[in-house]
Every structure is written in C-alpha cells, then in structure tokens.
Motif scaffolding. Structure first.
Motif, PDB file in Angstrom:
ATOM      1  N   ALA A   1      68.216   8.765  65.743  1.00 30.26           N
ATOM      2  CA  ALA A   1      68.103   9.363  64.408  1.00 30.26           C
ATOM      3  C   ALA A   1      69.330   9.059  63.556  1.00 30.26           C
ATOM      4  O   ALA A   1      69.211   8.760  62.358  1.00 30.26           O
ATOM      5  CB  ALA A   1      67.906  10.870  64.532  1.00 30.26           C
ATOM      6  N   LEU A   2      70.512   9.103  64.170  1.00 26.58           N
ATOM      7  CA  LEU A   2      71.734   8.818  63.416  1.00 26.58           C
ATOM      8  C   LEU A   2      71.797   7.354  62.996  1.00 26.58           C
ATOM      9  O   LEU A   2      72.240   7.033  61.881  1.00 26.58           O
ATOM     10  CB  LEU A   2      72.959   9.188  64.256  1.00 26.58           C
ATOM     11  CG  LEU A   2      73.185  10.691  64.466  1.00 26.58           C
ATOM     12  CD1 LEU A   2      74.289  10.937  65.479  1.00 26.58           C
ATOM     13  CD2 LEU A   2      73.512  11.385  63.143  1.00 26.58           C
TER      14      LEU A   2
ATOM     15  N   LYS B   1      65.259  26.562  69.460  1.00 23.90           N
ATOM     16  CA  LYS B   1      64.673  26.631  70.796  1.00 23.90           C
ATOM     17  C   LYS B   1      63.746  25.453  71.065  1.00 23.90           C
ATOM     18  O   LYS B   1      63.681  24.953  72.189  1.00 23.90           O
ATOM     19  CB  LYS B   1      63.907  27.944  70.975  1.00 23.90           C
ATOM     20  CG  LYS B   1      64.736  29.196  70.704  1.00 23.90           C
ATOM     21  CD  LYS B   1      65.983  29.261  71.542  1.00 23.90           C
ATOM     22  CE  LYS B   1      66.750  30.558  71.265  1.00 23.90           C
ATOM     23  NZ  LYS B   1      68.048  30.599  71.962  1.00 23.90           N
ATOM     24  N   SER B   2      63.019  24.996  70.044  1.00 24.09           N
ATOM     25  CA  SER B   2      62.057  23.926  70.264  1.00 24.09           C
ATOM     26  C   SER B   2      62.707  22.552  70.295  1.00 24.09           C
ATOM     27  O   SER B   2      62.169  21.627  70.908  1.00 24.09           O
ATOM     28  CB  SER B   2      60.974  23.950  69.177  1.00 24.09           C
ATOM     29  OG  SER B   2      61.542  23.775  67.900  1.00 24.09           O
ATOM     30  N   VAL B   3      63.869  22.397  69.654  1.00 22.14           N
ATOM     31  CA  VAL B   3      64.556  21.099  69.653  1.00 22.14           C
ATOM     32  C   VAL B   3      65.945  21.242  70.270  1.00 22.14           C
ATOM     33  O   VAL B   3      66.171  20.820  71.393  1.00 22.14           O
ATOM     34  CB  VAL B   3      64.637  20.501  68.231  1.00 22.14           C
ATOM     35  CG1 VAL B   3      65.385  19.168  68.241  1.00 22.14           C
ATOM     36  CG2 VAL B   3      63.234  20.307  67.663  1.00 22.14           C
TER      37      VAL B   3
ATOM     38  N   GLY C   1      62.819  14.542  59.440  1.00 20.27           N
ATOM     39  CA  GLY C   1      62.357  13.261  59.978  1.00 20.27           C
ATOM     40  C   GLY C   1      61.634  13.456  61.295  1.00 20.27           C
ATOM     41  O   GLY C   1      60.572  12.850  61.541  1.00 20.27           O
ATOM     42  N   TRP C   2      62.177  14.315  62.145  1.00 21.72           N
ATOM     43  CA  TRP C   2      61.530  14.602  63.432  1.00 21.72           C
ATOM     44  C   TRP C   2      60.235  15.401  63.250  1.00 21.72           C
ATOM     45  O   TRP C   2      59.303  15.251  64.037  1.00 21.72           O
ATOM     46  CB  TRP C   2      62.500  15.347  64.337  1.00 21.72           C
ATOM     47  CG  TRP C   2      63.536  14.458  64.966  1.00 21.72           C
ATOM     48  CD1 TRP C   2      63.495  13.102  65.056  1.00 21.72           C
ATOM     49  CD2 TRP C   2      64.755  14.859  65.589  1.00 21.72           C
ATOM     50  NE1 TRP C   2      64.615  12.620  65.698  1.00 21.72           N
ATOM     51  CE2 TRP C   2      65.405  13.683  66.035  1.00 21.72           C
ATOM     52  CE3 TRP C   2      65.368  16.082  65.807  1.00 21.72           C
ATOM     53  CZ2 TRP C   2      66.631  13.703  66.697  1.00 21.72           C
ATOM     54  CZ3 TRP C   2      66.597  16.112  66.458  1.00 21.72           C
ATOM     55  CH2 TRP C   2      67.219  14.944  66.908  1.00 21.72           C
ATOM     56  N   LEU C   3      60.190  16.261  62.244  1.00 20.62           N
ATOM     57  CA  LEU C   3      58.925  16.944  61.946  1.00 20.62           C
ATOM     58  C   LEU C   3      57.856  15.938  61.532  1.00 20.62           C
ATOM     59  O   LEU C   3      56.705  16.002  61.984  1.00 20.62           O
ATOM     60  CB  LEU C   3      59.125  17.975  60.828  1.00 20.62           C
ATOM     61  CG  LEU C   3      59.876  19.262  61.170  1.00 20.62           C
ATOM     62  CD1 LEU C   3      60.156  20.060  59.902  1.00 20.62           C
ATOM     63  CD2 LEU C   3      59.100  20.117  62.159  1.00 20.62           C
TER      64      LEU C   3
ATOM     65  N   ASP D   1      57.668  12.573  62.053  1.00 17.95           N
ATOM     66  CA  ASP D   1      57.260  11.504  62.976  1.00 17.95           C
ATOM     67  C   ASP D   1      56.665  12.025  64.287  1.00 17.95           C
ATOM     68  O   ASP D   1      56.359  11.247  65.191  1.00 17.95           O
ATOM     69  CB  ASP D   1      58.418  10.539  63.261  1.00 17.95           C
ATOM     70  CG  ASP D   1      59.556  11.160  64.090  1.00 17.95           C
ATOM     71  OD1 ASP D   1      59.375  12.258  64.656  1.00 17.95           O
ATOM     72  OD2 ASP D   1      60.633  10.527  64.169  1.00 17.95           O
ATOM     73  N   GLY D   2      56.513  13.346  64.404  1.00 19.36           N
ATOM     74  CA  GLY D   2      55.888  13.914  65.590  1.00 19.36           C
ATOM     75  C   GLY D   2      56.830  14.266  66.717  1.00 19.36           C
ATOM     76  O   GLY D   2      56.396  14.787  67.749  1.00 19.36           O
ATOM     77  N   THR D   3      58.132  14.012  66.544  1.00 20.16           N
ATOM     78  CA  THR D   3      59.097  14.310  67.604  1.00 20.16           C
ATOM     79  C   THR D   3      59.115  15.801  67.935  1.00 20.16           C
ATOM     80  O   THR D   3      59.141  16.184  69.104  1.00 20.16           O
ATOM     81  CB  THR D   3      60.506  13.853  67.188  1.00 20.16           C
ATOM     82  OG1 THR D   3      60.503  12.425  67.040  1.00 20.16           O
ATOM     83  CG2 THR D   3      61.544  14.238  68.235  1.00 20.16           C
ATOM     84  N   VAL D   4      59.088  16.644  66.911  1.00 17.92           N
ATOM     85  CA  VAL D   4      59.129  18.090  67.161  1.00 17.92           C
ATOM     86  C   VAL D   4      57.885  18.537  67.926  1.00 17.92           C
ATOM     87  O   VAL D   4      57.979  19.299  68.899  1.00 17.92           O
ATOM     88  CB  VAL D   4      59.283  18.872  65.837  1.00 17.92           C
ATOM     89  CG1 VAL D   4      59.106  20.373  66.069  1.00 17.92           C
ATOM     90  CG2 VAL D   4      60.648  18.602  65.215  1.00 17.92           C
ATOM     91  N   SER D   5      56.731  18.067  67.518  1.00 21.70           N
ATOM     92  CA  SER D   5      55.494  18.439  68.221  1.00 21.70           C
ATOM     93  C   SER D   5      55.546  17.995  69.683  1.00 21.70           C
ATOM     94  O   SER D   5      55.112  18.735  70.585  1.00 21.70           O
ATOM     95  CB  SER D   5      54.280  17.809  67.529  1.00 21.70           C
ATOM     96  OG  SER D   5      54.113  18.347  66.240  1.00 21.70           O
TER      97      SER D   5
END
Length: 443
Positions: free
Chosen positions: A108-109, A291-293, A333-335, A337-341
């Motif tokens: 991500a960075l 908690k989720s990430v 960005g993570w939300l 691209d699906g990373t969080v899910s």
C-alpha cells in the motif's frame, strides 16, 4: 474519635494487609462489629473502611461484606492496554493480526508513493474526510446492512475517537446516559471525562434487560443509550431482531439518542439489521478498522442522521481537525479493493478457531461467549474472587481482565474476561490449559 486514633486504625489495617497478615480474600468485620470492638461511632467505622477502599486495599460488596483485595496485580491491571511485560501471555488486550498483514502495508505504501495525488495528502483534509473516501465507507457500510449517503459519513481517528466525537456532540455535562451494566471500558472512561451520569441496565446472556431500561426512562430524564447490539464486549451476545425493535421503540418513546458501537460487528455472520437501520433518525453508528485490519491504522468512521452531521463535524474540528490523509488513503484503498472484506472473513475464521480451543480446553468451565468472538467471559463460582484468580494467573505469567473495568453498576460480578486474539495458537492452547487449572482450583 480523635483524628490521630482514626488514622492509626486505618494505618493498622493497611499495614496488616500490605504485610500479608490479612491475606487477599479475608472478610473483615462488619461495620457494626468494628464499631463495637473499637468503641467507635458506626459512621466512623464506615469511614475507616471507606478510606481503605479508596486506597485500593479493600472492596465492599453488597450483601457479602468487606474483603481484602488482591494487591499483587500490577497497576492498571484489567484495563485494555497494549503494554505487557516481557514473557507475559496477554489474554487481556485484543489486537488480532494475521500473517502477511505487514506485506499488505508495504504494498500500500509503494502504491501510495507512486500516486499522482501524494502531495495533497500532506495538507489539511476536510474535517469529515474527503468526499470520495466518505463514499468508500458508505459502500462498506452497505455490506453491513446499513444504507447511508456519503454525506452522512464522517472519518475519525479510530472508533474510540468516533465515540468521543459522538458523545461530545450529543450530550452535555450532567446528562444521563444508559448503558449495559457490563460494557466497554473506553465508554466508561469517556463518560467520566465528560461528566455524564451513566445508569446501568442489567444484562442477561442474550442482551440488556429492556424492562429495566424502560423503567429507568420513566424514573429519570435519560438523554441517550450506548449500545453494542452486534457482538457485545464483553458478553459476546448478538441481540435478536425483536430486542432491537423494542429498544428502538423505547428510544423513540423517550426521545433517546442511540450510540451504536459496532467495533466487533464484523465478526458476527448474518446479524440482524443495525440499530442505525431501524432508527436512522436518532442513531449514531460508530466503528473502525482497528479489530478487522490493524490497531495501528487508527481509522474509524461515524454514520449519522443528516441533522447531526454538522455538530459531529464541529467536534472533529475541535479534537483533531481531520484524520490524517495518508491513513485515510490507505484505509479506503483497502475498502475499495476488497482487502478489508478479505481480512474480515479471515478473522472470523481465526476467531472461530480460537473459540474451538475454548470448547476443547475449558469444557468444564462456565463460559459466556459468541462462537466467532475474540473474547470469552468466565463467571466465577459464588465463593471465588476475581482478583485472586487474576493474581494467580499473573503468577503463571498470564494477564487477564477482571470484571471491574467493564462494570457500570456498583455491584461488580466476580468474573474474568479472556481476550483470545493477541497470541499465536500454540501459546493460546497452553494458556487456556493453565486458565482451566487455576479457575478449577478456585471453584
């Protein structure tokens, strides 16, 4: 009673407790017995015990008496905090992490460094967040059963900051707020800091006692209620739809603000709709990605009625001005691209695996929990004392929380909470075996 004699009696008790002559768990004479034995007025005997309690040496328990407290626990023990001594197994604080998350951050960075928008992240951001980032959160909330416009979303520095913003915007010093009798310690600290009066709502294994809430609202001018309907901390319940609908009816009848804390909601598969869906005109929904990430991301969000957005935005301006642009860019960005899910699904599976160890290793222990949660509540036997159990576990290099940080009511149950998400599975297995042995020894 002369001051010197009164103080000497306090000092004598304190010395006996600190030296071990009065060991932890000792039941002290009743106030009346102490008064008769020492030739004191009853009020003076009560004052002696009150001072000892203020010193943290004894605890008075309604219907049971006054007991010597366990004083070997480290300062601040039982309050969620990440600072744990080397070699101590942390079953007190939850910071769940999965293999590979550090690599996600590196990627991500790198992507952020190559973006054409990098310079804009070094400037002040809009107080509630940039519009496209608020839209990202709104899309994420839709997957949680909450449909809101981007303009109803405000970005904050973690869920605790979101809770702060909500309470500062909705309440003023002296207001009365209802909360579950066992609740999130961060709410308790915040309510005290804001000079709010918190009325405890008795808890059951499946949710708050709504009859008791209704009675409180008839007796007092209650301004709001703080609720964790989906995966309650520490009890682990997920309130059913009938309970949620009744809570909303009570809130509407008595014009209560609802603050819905959804920090752990991602762990519950297919829960009923959020309170913010059922009562969108009066509910402020607070959550985040700690908690989720990752706890260090410090990215949270609020979803609020349109009429409350301006007031919430003013508090963000007053408390932090804005959430850091670099953090919001990574998080949204993570939300998107699906990373969080993906991480949420993996952590649900991880929490389920950890609870399976509880099934296996604490089968004979009374546990209150959700099968997908990162914590387990252990009510202790009637004659057991939580401070002694916690101290015994600390001697085994295992840190746990007692009920005290979670308790809103004066009567604190004897129970411990196990946080399951901060150690690897082999370490957790070994720790749970020790917990089983220690709790059994105190039953």
């Amino acid at each position: 009673m002369p001051l010197a004699r009164y103080k000497s009696l306090v000092d004598a008790f304190a010395a006996d407790i600190r030296s071990g002559r009065l060991p932890p768990g000792t039941r002290l004479p009743t106030h009346r017995t102490l008064a008769m034995a020492e030739g004191l007025a009853l009020a003076t005997a009560s004052r002696v015990y009150a001072e000892l309690e203020a010193m943290g040496l004894v605890s008075g328990e309604a219907g049971r008496g006054t007991f010597v407290r366990e004083t070997s626990l480290p300062s601040g023990h039982g309050i969620d905090q990440p600072d744990v001594a080397t070699g101590v197994i942390d079953l007190n604080f939850n910071y769940p992490s999965l293999p590979g998350q550090a690599e996600l951050l590196r990627t991500a960075l790198r992507q952020l460094a190559l973006s054409g928008d990098l310079e804009s992240l070094l400037r002040y951001q809009p107080h509630a967040g940039r519009s496209h980032e608020r839209a990202s959160v709104a899309r994420h909330l839709c997957s949680r059963g909450l449909t809101v416009e981007a303009g109803q979303v405000l970005l904050v520095n973690g869920a605790q900051h979101g809770l702060t913003v909500a309470m500062m915007a909705l309440f003023k010093p002296g207001d009365v707020v209802a909360a579950d009798a066992l609740t999130y310690p961060g709410f308790k600290v915040l309510a005290e800091s804001l000079s709010l009066e918190v009325l405890p709502v008795p808890v059951t294994d499946s949710g708050p006692d709504l009859d008791a809430l209704e009675k409180l609202c008839r007796q007092r001018t209650v301004k709001g209620i703080y609720s964790m309907p989906t995966l309650h901390n520490p009890m682990g319940w997920v309130m059913g739809i009938e309970q949620r609908e009744r809570l909303v009816r009570i809130a509407r009848q008595h014009t209560l603000h609802i603050i819905e804390d959804a920090a752990y909601a991602f762990l519950a598969p297919n829960p009923p709709p959020p309170l913010a869906h059922l009562a969108p005109e009066r509910t402020v929904y607070v959550s985040g990605l700690s908690k989720s990430v990752a706890t260090g991301l410090r990215f949270g969000f609020i979803a609020a009625p349109v009429a409350r957005v301006s007031a919430l935005e003013r508090v963000i301006r007053a408390t932090s001005w804005n959430t850091a642009g670099v953090m919001t860019a990574i998080a949204t960005g993570w939300l998107d691209d699906g990373t969080v899910s993906k991480l949420e699904a993996q952590k649900r599976a991880d929490a389920r695996s950890r609870q399976s160890l509880v099934d296996e290793l604490l089968s004979g222990v009374n546990c209150v929990r959700h099968p997908c949660s990162y914590f387990t509540w252990l009510p202790l036997a009637e004659d057991a004392r939580a401070d002694q159990v916690a101290a015994a576990l600390m001697r085994e290099n295992i840190s746990v929380s007692t009920a005290e940080p979670f308790a809103v009511s004066a009567q604190v149950p004897h129970a411990i909470r196990l946080a399951l998400g901060s150690v690897d599975m082999p370490t957790l297995r070994a720790a749970l075996k020790t917990v089983n042995r220690v709790v059994g020894a105190h039953s």
